[in-house]
Design an enzyme around this catalytic site. Sequence first.
Site, mmCIF file in Angstrom:
data_model
loop_
_atom_site.group_PDB
_atom_site.id
_atom_site.type_symbol
_atom_site.label_atom_id
_atom_site.label_comp_id
_atom_site.label_asym_id
_atom_site.label_seq_id
_atom_site.Cartn_x
_atom_site.Cartn_y
_atom_site.Cartn_z
ATOM 1 N N ARG A 146 11.577 -5.701 4.626
ATOM 2 C CA ARG A 146 11.379 -4.269 4.356
ATOM 3 C C ARG A 146 12.407 -3.403 5.081
ATOM 4 N NH1 ARG A 146 5.464 -1.916 4.753
ATOM 5 N NH2 ARG A 146 5.494 -2.791 6.856
ATOM 6 N N ARG A 191 11.517 -1.203 10.532
ATOM 7 C CA ARG A 191 10.476 -0.796 11.481
ATOM 8 C C ARG A 191 10.459 -1.755 12.662
ATOM 9 N NH1 ARG A 191 4.964 0.196 8.104
ATOM 10 N NH2 ARG A 191 4.160 -0.921 9.916
ATOM 11 N N LYS A 226 0.832 -1.206 0.000
ATOM 12 C CA LYS A 226 0.000 0.000 0.000
ATOM 13 C C LYS A 226 0.872 1.264 0.000
ATOM 14 C CE LYS A 226 -2.229 -1.091 3.831
ATOM 15 N NZ LYS A 226 -1.708 -2.434 4.172
ATOM 16 N N ARG A 244 -0.349 -8.576 13.626
ATOM 17 C CA ARG A 244 -0.937 -7.629 12.668
ATOM 18 C C ARG A 244 -1.890 -8.356 11.719
ATOM 19 N NH1 ARG A 244 4.437 -5.004 10.544
ATOM 20 N NH2 ARG A 244 3.137 -3.724 9.211
ATOM 21 N N ARG A 289 -9.327 0.904 8.900
ATOM 22 C CA ARG A 289 -8.952 -0.471 9.263
ATOM 23 C C ARG A 289 -10.032 -1.154 10.090
ATOM 24 N NH1 ARG A 289 -3.092 0.575 8.962
ATOM 25 N NH2 ARG A 289 -1.883 -1.295 9.294
HETATM 26 P P1 AMP Z 1 1.048 0.664 8.963
HETATM 27 O O1 AMP Z 1 2.189 1.606 8.810
HETATM 28 O O2 AMP Z 1 -0.133 1.028 8.127
HETATM 29 O O3 AMP Z 1 1.460 -0.776 8.807
HETATM 30 O O4 AMP Z 1 0.548 0.806 10.481
HETATM 31 C C1 AMP Z 1 1.412 0.520 11.557
HETATM 32 C C2 AMP Z 1 0.625 0.427 12.858
HETATM 33 O O5 AMP Z 1 -0.006 1.693 13.124
HETATM 34 C C3 AMP Z 1 -0.504 -0.588 12.870
HETATM 35 O O6 AMP Z 1 -0.055 -1.898 13.171
HETATM 36 C C4 AMP Z 1 -1.385 0.000 13.983
HETATM 37 O O7 AMP Z 1 -0.821 -0.242 15.254
HETATM 38 C C5 AMP Z 1 -1.286 1.494 13.722
HETATM 39 N N1 AMP Z 1 -2.314 1.969 12.758
HETATM 40 C C6 AMP Z 1 -2.098 2.478 11.513
HETATM 41 N N2 AMP Z 1 -3.256 2.805 10.915
HETATM 42 C C7 AMP Z 1 -4.235 2.486 11.784
HETATM 43 C C8 AMP Z 1 -5.654 2.570 11.752
HETATM 44 N N3 AMP Z 1 -6.299 3.038 10.666
HETATM 45 N N4 AMP Z 1 -6.346 2.156 12.846
HETATM 46 C C9 AMP Z 1 -5.728 1.684 13.936
HETATM 47 N N5 AMP Z 1 -4.394 1.557 14.035
HETATM 48 C C10 AMP Z 1 -3.641 1.952 12.983
#
Ligand code: AMP
Length: 237
Positions: free
Chosen positions: A143, A175, A26, A186, A105
Site C-alpha cells: 500500500r 504508512r 475499507k 494488527r 473495533r
Molecule cells: P486504520 O487506519 O483503520 O488501519 O487504523 C490504524 C491504527 O489506528 C490502528 O492500528 C489503531 O492503532 C488505530 N485505530 C484506528 N481505529 C481505531 C479504533 N476504532 N479503535 C482503536 N484503535 C483504532
Amino acid sequence: MSKQLPNASDFLPGPVLLLGAPGVGKGTQAKRLMEEFGIPQISTGDILRAIKNDPAKANTLVGSKAKALMDVGSLVPDDLVNSLVADRLAEPDTQHGYILDGFPRTLIQAEWLDRQLVAYLLPVVAVNIVVPEQVLLERITGRRISPAGRIYNIYTNPPKTEGVCDVDGSKLEQRTDDTEEVFHKRMREFRENTAAVIEYYREHGNRFAEVNGDHHIDEVTRDIRSTLLKLRHHPEA
Ligand code: AMP
C-alpha cells in the site's frame, strides 16, 4: 451494464459500517461510496493519524499516546476513539448518513455507538468485507498513499508513474504501520477484539451482510453498493 444508483436525494444511506481485517479495502471502498452517495467517510485511523502528524498536537497526551500505540499496531483506548467519533458525528454533514471505516473495533465501541444512534433517523447497517489472510499481507506491504489520502498498491493498483500520485503528482508514502511485523500485531488485535464486533452485527441479521473483497476493486464497489440498497430495502435493489 451495472445498475445506476439512485441519487442521494431519493436514497438515504444512513449510518454505514465497513468492517473487516486490516487491508481488506475499507478505506478504498469508503472513499468510492462517499463520492457516490454524497455522505462523508469517517475513518478513525485517518483522524488519529491527522492528530499524530499535526505538529501542534503530536506532543499532547492524545497525540503521543496515539503515535505510541498505532506505530506498534495496538488499538487506541476506547474512550479516546469514542470521543473523537462523537465530535465528528456532531458535524452537520453527517445528517443523511456516513460511512464509518475502522470503527467500531471493540465491543465497547459497538455498544457505545448503539447508544449514540438511538436518536438517529435510521439504524446502522454493517458490511463485512472478507479477504483471505494470505492476500492481506501483500495488500498491506504494497500500500502507498498520497498526502491527500488516495490509496494505491504497488502490486494490484499501481500508479502510472512509480511513487507518484496519478491525480495530483504528489509523492506517495508508506504508512509507518504497514510493515510485515506490525501487520501481524494488527491481525492479532483484529482476532482478539474486532472479530467479536463482526459477530455482534451478524446477530442483527437483517442489517448485516458480507461481501467478498478478493475481487477487482470495481466489482467489490458494485457488490457493496447493491448490498446497501438491499439492506435498506430500496426498490431498485
Ligand atoms: P486504520 O487506519 O483503520 O488501519 O487504523 C490504524 C491504527 O489506528 C490502528 O492500528 C489503531 O492503532 C488505530 N485505530 C484506528 N481505529 C481505531 C479504533 N476504532 N479503535 C482503536 N484503535 C483504532
